[in-house]
Write an enzyme that holds these catalytic residues in place. Sequence first.
Site, PDB file in Angstrom:
ATOM      1  N   ARG A  52       0.820  -1.216   0.000  1.00  0.00           N
ATOM      2  CA  ARG A  52       0.000   0.000   0.000  1.00  0.00           C
ATOM      3  C   ARG A  52       0.852   1.264   0.000  1.00  0.00           C
ATOM      4  O   ARG A  52       0.408   2.313  -0.446  1.00  0.00           O
ATOM      5  CB  ARG A  52      -0.958  -0.018   1.200  1.00  0.00           C
ATOM      6  CG  ARG A  52      -2.126   0.909   0.988  1.00  0.00           C
ATOM      7  CD  ARG A  52      -3.039   1.134   2.190  1.00  0.00           C
ATOM      8  NE  ARG A  52      -3.282   0.003   3.044  1.00  0.00           N
ATOM      9  CZ  ARG A  52      -2.769  -0.125   4.268  1.00  0.00           C
ATOM     10  NH1 ARG A  52      -1.964   0.811   4.760  1.00  0.00           N
ATOM     11  NH2 ARG A  52      -3.059  -1.171   4.999  1.00  0.00           N
TER      12      ARG A  52
ATOM     13  N   TYR B 224     -14.477  22.209 -10.952  1.00  0.00           N
ATOM     14  CA  TYR B 224     -14.980  20.927 -11.471  1.00  0.00           C
ATOM     15  C   TYR B 224     -16.145  20.462 -10.585  1.00  0.00           C
ATOM     16  O   TYR B 224     -16.042  20.500  -9.356  1.00  0.00           O
ATOM     17  CB  TYR B 224     -13.803  19.956 -11.409  1.00  0.00           C
ATOM     18  CG  TYR B 224     -14.028  18.565 -11.902  1.00  0.00           C
ATOM     19  CD1 TYR B 224     -14.357  18.311 -13.229  1.00  0.00           C
ATOM     20  CD2 TYR B 224     -13.844  17.474 -11.045  1.00  0.00           C
ATOM     21  CE1 TYR B 224     -14.515  17.013 -13.681  1.00  0.00           C
ATOM     22  CE2 TYR B 224     -13.995  16.171 -11.498  1.00  0.00           C
ATOM     23  CZ  TYR B 224     -14.337  15.951 -12.827  1.00  0.00           C
ATOM     24  OH  TYR B 224     -14.486  14.666 -13.264  1.00  0.00           O
TER      25      TYR B 224
ATOM     26  N   ASP C   8      -6.327  23.013  -8.885  1.00  0.00           N
ATOM     27  CA  ASP C   8      -6.542  21.916  -9.812  1.00  0.00           C
ATOM     28  C   ASP C   8      -5.857  22.342 -11.111  1.00  0.00           C
ATOM     29  O   ASP C   8      -6.338  23.215 -11.826  1.00  0.00           O
ATOM     30  CB  ASP C   8      -8.053  21.698 -10.010  1.00  0.00           C
ATOM     31  CG  ASP C   8      -8.353  20.505 -10.921  1.00  0.00           C
ATOM     32  OD1 ASP C   8      -7.529  20.198 -11.790  1.00  0.00           O
ATOM     33  OD2 ASP C   8      -9.435  19.892 -10.759  1.00  0.00           O
TER      34      ASP C   8
ATOM     35  N   LYS D 154      -5.978  12.428 -17.299  1.00  0.00           N
ATOM     36  CA  LYS D 154      -6.063  13.233 -18.515  1.00  0.00           C
ATOM     37  C   LYS D 154      -4.716  13.213 -19.256  1.00  0.00           C
ATOM     38  O   LYS D 154      -4.349  12.200 -19.797  1.00  0.00           O
ATOM     39  CB  LYS D 154      -6.522  14.649 -18.158  1.00  0.00           C
ATOM     40  CG  LYS D 154      -7.750  14.675 -17.208  1.00  0.00           C
ATOM     41  CD  LYS D 154      -9.021  14.203 -17.874  1.00  0.00           C
ATOM     42  CE  LYS D 154     -10.166  13.930 -16.915  1.00  0.00           C
ATOM     43  NZ  LYS D 154     -10.578  15.019 -16.045  1.00  0.00           N
TER      44      LYS D 154
HETATM   45  C1  LIG Z   1     -11.439  14.918 -14.882  1.00  0.00           C
HETATM   46  C2  LIG Z   1     -11.104  16.007 -13.951  1.00  0.00           C
HETATM   47  C3  LIG Z   1     -10.900  15.743 -12.606  1.00  0.00           C
HETATM   48  C4  LIG Z   1     -11.134  14.398 -11.981  1.00  0.00           C
HETATM   49  O1  LIG Z   1     -10.278  13.414 -12.418  1.00  0.00           O
HETATM   50  P1  LIG Z   1     -10.707  11.866 -12.339  1.00  0.00           P
HETATM   51  O2  LIG Z   1      -9.434  11.157 -12.521  1.00  0.00           O
HETATM   52  O3  LIG Z   1     -11.708  11.666 -13.435  1.00  0.00           O
HETATM   53  O4  LIG Z   1     -11.306  11.650 -10.983  1.00  0.00           O
HETATM   54  C5  LIG Z   1     -10.533  16.795 -11.794  1.00  0.00           C
HETATM   55  N1  LIG Z   1     -10.395  18.032 -12.275  1.00  0.00           N
HETATM   56  C6  LIG Z   1     -10.587  18.324 -13.566  1.00  0.00           C
HETATM   57  C7  LIG Z   1     -10.393  19.722 -14.033  1.00  0.00           C
HETATM   58  C8  LIG Z   1     -10.968  17.320 -14.447  1.00  0.00           C
HETATM   59  O5  LIG Z   1     -11.199  17.628 -15.731  1.00  0.00           O
END
Ligand SMILES: *Cc1c(COP(=O)(O)O)cnc(C)c1O
Length: 393
Positions: free
Chosen positions: A60, A114, A187, A212
Amino acid sequence: MSDKDMKGPATRLVEAGRRKDWTRGIVNPPVWRASTILFDDVAALRDGVKHPDDGLYYGRRGTPTQWALADALTALEPGAAGTTLHPSGVAAITTALLAVLEPGDELLMVDSAYEPTRAFCNGLLRKIGVTTRYYDPLVTGDAIDALFDERTRAIFMESPGSLTFEVQDVPAIARAARARGVVSLIDNTWATPLLFPAIAHGVDVSILACTKYIAGHSDVMLGSATAVPGVFEKIRKMGQGLGHCVSADDAFLASRGLRTMGVRLKAHETAALEIARWLEAQPLVAKVLHPALPGTPGHAYFKRDFTGAAGLFAFAIHGDDAARVRLIDSLDHFGIGFSWGGFESLALPIDPERIRTATRWVSPGPMIRLQIGLEDPADLIADLAQAFEGTAQ
Ligand SMILES: *Cc1c(COP(=O)(O)O)cnc(C)c1O
């Protein structure tokens, strides 16, 4: 700055995290799958308990496969102490917030966040006694100082904002927060540290949905939080307390994706800008929202702070929802689905006006978000052109 920080970003992408004691000379860190780690004897086990984060301890806590990825992400954010990995981008966001907030605290959350980030604030954070106050993403100058009150412990940014793409004055907000001992988080999924090294701009925590652009191939769910000394340790403790871990296979895929992220982002940027400019000239298009285009709110901050643009933007059309649905449904090269940052183009109907609370979002028409993939831009433009023709009839 150390020598490591001064290397060009493309060089760092190639070299970061490939420490020889982890790779054993293999170019890519091998996939180390593990739960149990065996100790030589009880004395070694007892010694390990004292330093569980200093080497192989228990699955972990990770293996060199995860450490190599975390190390690489830290190298992309000069000034950071370390990076924690999480099973998704949302998990990285929620863990970082839980790590820096206590019951009774107030969180300042950007109104363009988000949507699942908002859901967490309005759900679990509220339940444990943390209040969230939403603020205008375009707040500037003295109004930034006026945001904070004595219960404010953290301020969260997202720049550009989800769906609406406002670019924030991140350095000014981070500076105001630091002067008050308030933790600043961002973010940074759209820009990645390559186009906007957030920690160097004064932010305490830079969060990525590695799902992403880092992984980049639409086949991994993963999140990361890279943070300054003092905050990094808190997030690591919270993540471990919550039992977060990511599989070695996913960490491997993300490390592999990272190596080509520089060239991918350049291709996304060039194609997306070409398509955004083409869209601006279409009669059916009412507005294009792309941080690199003048007219998008916060464009001046984009020009000042970012070294390039990503491949995700939005536009509004003249017409109703039925026209929007017809347009999206008649595209051949754009998939319809959530997420973005992979090699394939996507189109999504979006309705940001439903989400906001601190500010009003007014759009001249129904909105569509495009993720521009790595296809030939000419094919994507031809596809959009035929869809517009069908929609206008
Ligand atoms: C997709 C996204 C997230 C979340 O990511 P996941 O891996 O899908 O949980 C957070 N912030 C932004 C700006 C996103 O586009």
